[in-house]
Design a protein around this motif. Sequence first.
Motif, PDB file in Angstrom:
ATOM      1  N   PRO A  43       6.185  -0.681  -8.383  1.00 20.78           N
ATOM      2  CA  PRO A  43       5.544  -1.408  -7.290  1.00 20.78           C
ATOM      3  C   PRO A  43       4.120  -0.899  -7.057  1.00 20.78           C
ATOM      4  CG  PRO A  43       6.926   0.305  -6.384  1.00 20.78           C
ATOM      5  CD  PRO A  43       7.109   0.333  -7.889  1.00 20.78           C
ATOM      6  N   ILE A  44       3.228  -1.812  -6.720  1.00 20.93           N
ATOM      7  CA  ILE A  44       1.892  -1.466  -6.231  1.00 20.93           C
ATOM      8  C   ILE A  44       1.796  -2.145  -4.867  1.00 20.93           C
ATOM      9  CG2 ILE A  44      -0.600  -1.694  -6.558  1.00 20.93           C
ATOM     10  CD1 ILE A  44      -0.117  -1.684  -9.561  1.00 20.93           C
ATOM     11  N   TYR A  45       1.271  -1.449  -3.886  1.00 24.51           N
ATOM     12  CA  TYR A  45       1.336  -1.945  -2.522  1.00 24.51           C
ATOM     13  C   TYR A  45       0.141  -1.500  -1.697  1.00 24.51           C
ATOM     14  CZ  TYR A  45       3.480   2.634  -2.813  1.00 24.51           C
ATOM     15  OH  TYR A  45       3.724   3.944  -3.140  1.00 24.51           O
ATOM     16  N   CYS A  46       0.028  -2.116  -0.522  1.00 23.45           N
ATOM     17  CA  CYS A  46      -0.933  -1.694   0.494  1.00 23.45           C
ATOM     18  C   CYS A  46      -0.151  -0.845   1.477  1.00 23.45           C
ATOM     19  CB  CYS A  46      -1.554  -2.903   1.197  1.00 23.45           C
ATOM     20  SG  CYS A  46      -2.699  -2.423   2.511  1.00 23.45           S
ATOM     21  N   ASP A  47      -0.587   0.390   1.681  1.00 19.88           N
ATOM     22  CA  ASP A  47       0.147   1.335   2.516  1.00 19.88           C
ATOM     23  C   ASP A  47      -0.373   1.398   3.958  1.00 19.88           C
ATOM     24  OD1 ASP A  47       2.347   3.035   2.610  1.00 19.88           O
ATOM     25  OD2 ASP A  47       1.135   4.827   2.306  1.00 19.88           O
ATOM     26  N   ILE A  48      -1.253   0.472   4.328  1.00 20.26           N
ATOM     27  CA  ILE A  48      -1.674   0.401   5.722  1.00 20.26           C
ATOM     28  C   ILE A  48      -0.468  -0.076   6.537  1.00 20.26           C
ATOM     29  CG2 ILE A  48      -3.182  -0.797   7.371  1.00 20.26           C
ATOM     30  CD1 ILE A  48      -5.323  -0.850   5.142  1.00 20.26           C
ATOM     31  N   THR A  49      -0.245   0.524   7.686  1.00 21.74           N
ATOM     32  CA  THR A  49       0.926   0.229   8.510  1.00 21.74           C
ATOM     33  C   THR A  49       1.169  -1.274   8.648  1.00 21.74           C
ATOM     34  OG1 THR A  49       0.578   2.268   9.752  1.00 21.74           O
ATOM     35  CG2 THR A  49       2.000   0.621  10.766  1.00 21.74           C
ATOM     36  N   GLY A  50       2.371  -1.684   8.245  1.00 24.83           N
ATOM     37  CA  GLY A  50       2.804  -3.063   8.370  1.00 24.83           C
ATOM     38  C   GLY A  50       2.406  -3.991   7.236  1.00 24.83           C
ATOM     39  N   HIS A  51       1.455  -3.609   6.399  1.00 24.23           N
ATOM     40  CA  HIS A  51       0.973  -4.521   5.357  1.00 24.23           C
ATOM     41  C   HIS A  51       2.009  -4.728   4.250  1.00 24.23           C
ATOM     42  CE1 HIS A  51      -3.617  -4.377   6.283  1.00 24.23           C
ATOM     43  NE2 HIS A  51      -2.888  -4.335   7.391  1.00 24.23           N
ATOM     44  N   ARG A  52       2.621  -3.648   3.787  1.00 24.24           N
ATOM     45  CA  ARG A  52       3.623  -3.794   2.729  1.00 24.24           C
ATOM     46  C   ARG A  52       4.798  -4.627   3.240  1.00 24.24           C
ATOM     47  NH1 ARG A  52       6.304   1.192  -0.774  1.00 24.24           N
ATOM     48  NH2 ARG A  52       7.200  -0.115  -2.414  1.00 24.24           N
ATOM     49  N   GLN A  53       5.213  -4.386   4.468  1.00 19.31           N
ATOM     50  CA  GLN A  53       6.319  -5.122   5.057  1.00 19.31           C
ATOM     51  C   GLN A  53       5.964  -6.605   5.229  1.00 19.31           C
ATOM     52  OE1 GLN A  53       5.019  -2.265   6.122  1.00 19.31           O
ATOM     53  NE2 GLN A  53       6.682  -0.802   5.876  1.00 19.31           N
ATOM     54  N   ALA A  54       4.663  -6.907   5.359  1.00 17.99           N
ATOM     55  CA  ALA A  54       4.212  -8.295   5.513  1.00 17.99           C
ATOM     56  C   ALA A  54       4.059  -9.009   4.169  1.00 17.99           C
ATOM     57  CB  ALA A  54       2.893  -8.332   6.283  1.00 17.99           C
ATOM     58  N   GLY A  55       4.416  -8.321   3.065  1.00 14.63           N
ATOM     59  CA  GLY A  55       4.407  -8.960   1.751  1.00 14.63           C
ATOM     60  C   GLY A  55       3.357  -8.463   0.782  1.00 14.63           C
ATOM     61  N   MET A  56       2.619  -7.423   1.157  1.00 12.71           N
ATOM     62  CA  MET A  56       1.522  -6.957   0.316  1.00 12.71           C
ATOM     63  C   MET A  56       2.034  -5.947  -0.729  1.00 12.71           C
ATOM     64  SD  MET A  56      -2.196  -6.187   1.644  1.00 12.71           S
ATOM     65  CE  MET A  56      -3.402  -7.062   0.725  1.00 12.71           C
ATOM     66  N   GLU A  57       2.708  -6.504  -1.735  1.00 16.58           N
ATOM     67  CA  GLU A  57       3.253  -5.705  -2.832  1.00 16.58           C
ATOM     68  C   GLU A  57       3.312  -6.573  -4.079  1.00 16.58           C
ATOM     69  OE1 GLU A  57       6.684  -3.128  -2.077  1.00 16.58           O
ATOM     70  OE2 GLU A  57       7.595  -3.926  -3.896  1.00 16.58           O
ATOM     71  N   LEU A  58       3.021  -5.967  -5.200  1.00 12.80           N
ATOM     72  CA  LEU A  58       3.201  -6.633  -6.486  1.00 12.80           C
ATOM     73  C   LEU A  58       3.980  -5.704  -7.396  1.00 12.80           C
ATOM     74  CD1 LEU A  58       1.142  -5.496  -8.958  1.00 12.80           C
ATOM     75  CD2 LEU A  58      -0.545  -6.576  -7.514  1.00 12.80           C
ATOM     76  N   THR A  59       4.492  -6.250  -8.482  1.00 16.03           N
ATOM     77  CA  THR A  59       5.266  -5.467  -9.440  1.00 16.03           C
ATOM     78  C   THR A  59       4.527  -5.451 -10.774  1.00 16.03           C
ATOM     79  OG1 THR A  59       7.341  -6.071  -8.384  1.00 16.03           O
ATOM     80  CG2 THR A  59       7.470  -5.272 -10.658  1.00 16.03           C
ATOM     81  N   VAL A  60       4.383  -4.249 -11.328  1.00 21.53           N
ATOM     82  CA  VAL A  60       3.867  -4.116 -12.686  1.00 21.53           C
ATOM     83  C   VAL A  60       5.083  -3.833 -13.569  1.00 21.53           C
ATOM     84  CG1 VAL A  60       2.431  -2.818 -14.291  1.00 21.53           C
ATOM     85  CG2 VAL A  60       1.614  -3.267 -11.975  1.00 21.53           C
ATOM     86  N   ARG A  61       5.319  -4.737 -14.495  1.00 21.27           N
ATOM     87  CA  ARG A  61       6.435  -4.608 -15.431  1.00 21.27           C
ATOM     88  C   ARG A  61       5.868  -4.035 -16.722  1.00 21.27           C
ATOM     89  NH1 ARG A  61       9.416  -9.206 -14.517  1.00 21.27           N
ATOM     90  NH2 ARG A  61      10.470  -7.836 -13.075  1.00 21.27           N
ATOM     91  N   VAL A  62       6.318  -2.831 -17.068  1.00 22.22           N
ATOM     92  CA  VAL A  62       5.874  -2.175 -18.294  1.00 22.22           C
ATOM     93  C   VAL A  62       6.992  -2.354 -19.324  1.00 22.22           C
ATOM     94  CG1 VAL A  62       5.139  -0.008 -19.353  1.00 22.22           C
ATOM     95  CG2 VAL A  62       4.561  -0.475 -16.949  1.00 22.22           C
ATOM     96  N   GLN A  63       6.659  -3.088 -20.390  1.00 25.17           N
ATOM     97  CA  GLN A  63       7.647  -3.343 -21.444  1.00 25.17           C
ATOM     98  C   GLN A  63       6.927  -3.557 -22.773  1.00 25.17           C
ATOM     99  OE1 GLN A  63       9.621  -6.800 -19.829  1.00 25.17           O
ATOM    100  NE2 GLN A  63       8.409  -8.201 -21.076  1.00 25.17           N
ATOM    101  N   PRO A  64       7.590  -3.178 -23.863  1.00 23.55           N
ATOM    102  CA  PRO A  64       6.977  -3.395 -25.184  1.00 23.55           C
ATOM    103  C   PRO A  64       6.772  -4.884 -25.456  1.00 23.55           C
ATOM    104  CG  PRO A  64       8.894  -1.936 -25.323  1.00 23.55           C
ATOM    105  CD  PRO A  64       8.871  -2.510 -23.929  1.00 23.55           C
ATOM    106  N   ALA A  65       5.778  -5.190 -26.276  1.00 24.60           N
ATOM    107  CA  ALA A  65       5.508  -6.588 -26.665  1.00 24.60           C
ATOM    108  C   ALA A  65       6.716  -7.136 -27.414  1.00 24.60           C
ATOM    109  CB  ALA A  65       4.270  -6.657 -27.552  1.00 24.60           C
ATOM    110  N   GLN A  66       6.974  -8.412 -27.201  1.00 28.43           N
ATOM    111  CA  GLN A  66       8.151  -9.017 -27.848  1.00 28.43           C
ATOM    112  C   GLN A  66       7.772 -10.037 -28.863  1.00 28.43           C
ATOM    113  OE1 GLN A  66      11.060 -10.241 -24.997  1.00 28.43           O
ATOM    114  NE2 GLN A  66      10.822  -8.395 -23.818  1.00 28.43           N
TER     115      GLN A  66
END
Length: 128
Positions: free
Chosen positions: A105-128
């Motif tokens: 996860p990558i997120y905004c850690d300012i109070t309430g921001h992550r809970q309000a939806g400010m998060e993305l996911t970095v998926r690390v996987q080998p090329a297919q």
Amino acid sequence: MIARPLARFAPLAAAVLLAALSLACSGSEGRRIDVAAGDRPDGSMYFEPKTITVQPGEKVTFYVRNDGSGDHEFESDEAAIEEVVIPKGRLRKVTWTAPKSGDYPIYCDITGHRQAGMELTVRVQPAQ
């Protein structure tokens, strides 16, 4: 006769060229990934895109643009990305090398921001 005096500089020229190439490669930002950060009128917040896929060991630079009405942060303890503050209306670059396979996860850690939806996911996987 002229070529002989210049020949003694060939090793020096080769060393300078090798150093310049090495320096140019070490400064590479890798692949560019644009990320928008912001907030919506309903109070929800976002990072777009929500999911980013990279390969293990891949070097990338996130270009994070803050389109919101206040400051935001871009960080991840899990992915070893130190906190970067992105002021309203500004752009910040974050260069990072992906770790082993997994979802981070990558997120905004300012109070309430992550809970309000400010998060993305970095998926690390080998090329297919």
